[in-house]
Scaffold this active site. Structure first.
Site, PDB file in Angstrom:
ATOM      1  N   LYS A 136      -5.692  -3.240   4.385  1.00  0.00           N
ATOM      2  CA  LYS A 136      -6.659  -2.182   4.892  1.00  0.00           C
ATOM      3  C   LYS A 136      -8.186  -3.014   5.196  1.00  0.00           C
ATOM      4  O   LYS A 136      -8.919  -2.403   5.821  1.00  0.00           O
ATOM      5  CB  LYS A 136      -6.675  -1.317   3.854  1.00  0.00           C
ATOM      6  CG  LYS A 136      -5.629  -0.353   3.825  1.00  0.00           C
ATOM      7  CD  LYS A 136      -5.635   0.748   2.789  1.00  0.00           C
ATOM      8  CE  LYS A 136      -4.245   1.574   2.563  1.00  0.00           C
ATOM      9  NZ  LYS A 136      -4.486   2.670   1.840  1.00  0.00           N
ATOM     10  N   ASN A 186      -7.876   2.608   7.246  1.00  0.00           N
ATOM     11  CA  ASN A 186      -6.373   2.966   6.942  1.00  0.00           C
ATOM     12  C   ASN A 186      -5.782   3.553   8.252  1.00  0.00           C
ATOM     13  O   ASN A 186      -4.767   4.084   8.238  1.00  0.00           O
ATOM     14  CB  ASN A 186      -6.046   3.851   5.753  1.00  0.00           C
ATOM     15  CG  ASN A 186      -6.445   5.115   5.970  1.00  0.00           C
ATOM     16  OD1 ASN A 186      -7.326   5.394   6.556  1.00  0.00           O
ATOM     17  ND2 ASN A 186      -5.521   5.907   5.329  1.00  0.00           N
ATOM     18  N   ASP A 204      -8.401   7.844   3.906  1.00  0.00           N
ATOM     19  CA  ASP A 204      -8.095   7.740   2.308  1.00  0.00           C
ATOM     20  C   ASP A 204      -9.137   8.074   1.414  1.00  0.00           C
ATOM     21  O   ASP A 204      -8.748   8.903   0.297  1.00  0.00           O
ATOM     22  CB  ASP A 204      -7.748   6.320   1.940  1.00  0.00           C
ATOM     23  CG  ASP A 204      -6.423   5.736   2.221  1.00  0.00           C
ATOM     24  OD1 ASP A 204      -5.773   6.484   2.454  1.00  0.00           O
ATOM     25  OD2 ASP A 204      -6.479   4.511   2.139  1.00  0.00           O
ATOM     26  N   ALA A 235      -9.173  -2.938  -7.019  1.00  0.00           N
ATOM     27  CA  ALA A 235     -10.421  -2.928  -5.964  1.00  0.00           C
ATOM     28  C   ALA A 235     -10.052  -3.356  -4.571  1.00  0.00           C
ATOM     29  O   ALA A 235     -11.024  -3.907  -4.031  1.00  0.00           O
ATOM     30  CB  ALA A 235     -11.407  -3.799  -6.491  1.00  0.00           C
ATOM     31  N   GLY A 246      -0.200  10.814  -6.231  1.00  0.00           N
ATOM     32  CA  GLY A 246      -0.632   9.966  -5.206  1.00  0.00           C
ATOM     33  C   GLY A 246      -0.001  10.601  -3.916  1.00  0.00           C
ATOM     34  O   GLY A 246      -0.396  10.615  -2.757  1.00  0.00           O
TER      35      GLY A 246
HETATM   36  O1  DQA Z   1      -2.290   4.134   1.547  1.00  0.00           O
HETATM   37  C1  DQA Z   1      -1.469   4.794   2.475  1.00  0.00           C
HETATM   38  C2  DQA Z   1      -0.170   4.792   2.270  1.00  0.00           C
HETATM   39  C3  DQA Z   1       0.604   4.283   3.746  1.00  0.00           C
HETATM   40  O2  DQA Z   1       0.096   2.712   3.592  1.00  0.00           O
HETATM   41  C4  DQA Z   1       2.089   4.544   3.619  1.00  0.00           C
HETATM   42  O3  DQA Z   1       2.801   4.001   2.544  1.00  0.00           O
HETATM   43  O4  DQA Z   1       2.693   5.206   4.503  1.00  0.00           O
HETATM   44  C5  DQA Z   1      -0.098   4.750   4.772  1.00  0.00           C
HETATM   45  C6  DQA Z   1      -1.502   4.719   4.973  1.00  0.00           C
HETATM   46  O5  DQA Z   1      -2.215   5.324   5.947  1.00  0.00           O
HETATM   47  C7  DQA Z   1      -2.399   5.400   3.478  1.00  0.00           C
HETATM   48  O6  DQA Z   1      -3.727   5.017   3.656  1.00  0.00           O
END
Ligand code: DQA
Length: 514
Positions: free
Chosen positions: A299, A320, A337, A371, A481
């Protein structure tokens, strides 16, 4: 938006069967049909005590689906005693008794073709196949195709060894330019998208495993049909992918693909196991690859590959979501996110009866573990709501850099075990600790959980992580989450398609399938 009709390509989904007896193979054929296969592949050399006439007749008499017959050549199997002559005899017989397809390796196909193909009158189609270990150029591949074509095959099949996702682009190029029916793909985790995207680029067949016959890099029949909807793919289908490493845990495909279909958007969302970001963006630069999600551990690193970065993502220093702007092909980075995680926590507090005036997180202590990219999004979100942030990371410098950016405090990771949060504190885990398959681990000492009123876990596989289970047992309000995942995906969907995501539809998927 592109309209989506039914069956936009003619690619067949083939289930390679693994059973070693004819009775089991017949059962597997029936099962393959019920799981959505169009045809099955049967390896004669895998059948115990193979008796050509008897076994082939039984198989063909009981076939619920077209059968593709192959007999692995002797040079690929140490325990295989038959000679090339035996193989050819078996395949010849298979052709005569009712095989729909017979596959021959290029090494023996020329010989076979010379003697057989001219007098070939049955409806059986010949597939000439070849495994290519080391592809140096697109020209190399064209040469292989030419020699396969000279065998008079009806269909060509090339399996290309790929050590990196970027090598698959040569396969896509070959598929798009080949004038004869072609099956081309790579195996292994890094080869997965060559199977999934095959029909877009013109592959006439792709493989899907039966439930319980999982092979790395081979999608299941159920996922091809239900998640990816491969029947609907065509040349115009826009590809979206999750760039991550690892990537297999992601539930993105089972959320984004059905949502694309629900709104009639011609797109596919696939997991992309990426090792080298620079090479990845260099190779996949065509408009076909319209956007990306970005996961662990990229990221922060992807920011420098974006041509433009949205101000929120820029200040967070983590992206992301990337879209390729249609008008000029530039890559634009976003962060969905941040709002996703903070609103997930706020809404949980609200639902729990906390007053949101002026803001539920204002002045609260927000203890963040991790972090990296997700941690940065959480920290900036918490800061925007007026929380006081305390950061732990095994990399203390990384924790300090983030603390400086959000006017928070960084503490050495070793202090986490004895850290005493103040009353009413919120704990957020933004590390991958506890993520499938290492589900038993938690990022903080279990004894400290009683000190938090809210515990949030950015990990969403499993839905209830051990951290959340323990925190709930200790009396905390827990926020999964999954809620963040759903919200960030809604934000992504809006950016990917340029239209408003069907939020209730997406929520229903998350609630029923996660
Ligand atoms: O952190 C995540 C989860 C993710 O990485 C996934 O596992 O599909 C997809 C990303 O867009 C998101 O920010």
């Amino acid at each position: 938006m592109g309209s989506v009709g039914l069956l936009k390509n003619s690619a067949m989904v083939c289930a390679p069967l693994m059973a070693t007896s004819v009775d089991q193979l017949i059962d597997e054929m029936v099962e393959a049909k019920s799981q959505g296969a169009d045809c099955v592949e049967i390896r004669l050399d895998a059948i115990h005590n193979f008796q050509p006439h008897k076994h082939l007749q039984l198989l063909f008499k009981n076939k619920p689906l077209p059968i593709l017959i192959l007999y692995r050549p002797i040079w690929e199997r140490n325990d295989f005693e038959a000679d090339a002559h035996k193989q050819l005899e078996a395949l010849r017989l298979a052709k005569e008794l009712g095989a729909d397809y017979v596959e021959l390796d290029l090494k023996i196909a020329s010989e076979f073709a010379k003697n057989e193909k001219s007098s070939w009158s049955s409806g059986c189609k010949l597939i000439t196949s070849c495994f290519v270990d080391n592809v140096t150029s697109k020209e190399d591949l064209s040469q292989v195709v030419a020699s396969m074509q000279s065998t008079g095959a009806d269909i060509l099949k090339i399996v290309i060894n790929a050590n990196d996702i970027t090598e698959l682009e040569k396969t896509f190029h070959l598929l798009s330019h080949c004038q004869v029916p072609l099956i081309a793909y790579s195996v292994g985790e890094r080869g997965l998208i060559s199977q999934l995207l095959g029909p877009k680029f013109g592959s006439v067949l792709l493989y899907g495993s039966l439930d319980g016959n999982a092979v790395p890099g081979l999608p299941s029949l159920a996922s091809l049909r239900q998640a990816y909807g491969v029947d609907l793919m065509d040349n115009d289908t826009k590809v979206f992918g999750l760039i991550s490493k690892p990537v297999g845990h992601s539930k993105g495909p089972i959320l984004h693909n059905p949502t694309f279909r629900h709104v009639g958007y011609n797109g596919i969302y696939v997991p992309m196991f990426v090792d080298d970001l620079k090479e990845f963006f260099r190779v996949y630069s065509s408009p076909d690859f319209a956007g990306f999600s970005v996961g662990i551990p990229y990221k922060e690193a992807v920011v420098s590959f974006c041509d433009e970065v949205d101000p929120l993502a820029e200040s967070i220093g983590a992206v992301n979501t990337i879209i390729r702007r249609p008008c000029d092909g530039k890559l634009i980075g976003y962060n969905t996110d941040c709002e996703a995680s903070i609103t997930a926590i706020e809404d949980a507090l609200k639902a729990n009866g906390e007053a949101l005036v002026p803001c539920s997180l204002a002045r609260k202590m927000f203890v963040l573990v991790g972090a990296g990219g997700a941690g940065r999004a959480l920290a900036f979100g918490a800061k925007s709501r007026g929380a006081r942030i305390v950061i732990f990371d095994i990399d203390f410098d990384r924790a300090k850099a983030l603390a400086a950016a959000v006017s928070g405090e960084a503490l050495p990771f070793e202090k986490l075990a004895s850290f005493q949060p103040e009353k009413g504190a919120i704990l957020a885990n933004a590390t991958p600790i506890g993520m499938h398959p290492n589900k038993d681990r938690i990022p903080v000492p279990e004894g400290s959980l009683k000190d938090y009123v809210v515990v949030f876990d950015a990990v969403y596989t499993p839905r209830r992580t051990t951290l959340l289970e323990d925190a709930e047992a200790a009396g905390a309000l827990i926020v999964s989450g999954v809620e963040m995942f759903l919200r960030q995906a809604i934000g992504q969907f809006n950016l990917f398609t340029g239209s408003k995501a069907p939020e209730e539809f997406m929520r229903d998927i998350v609630m029923s399938k996660f």
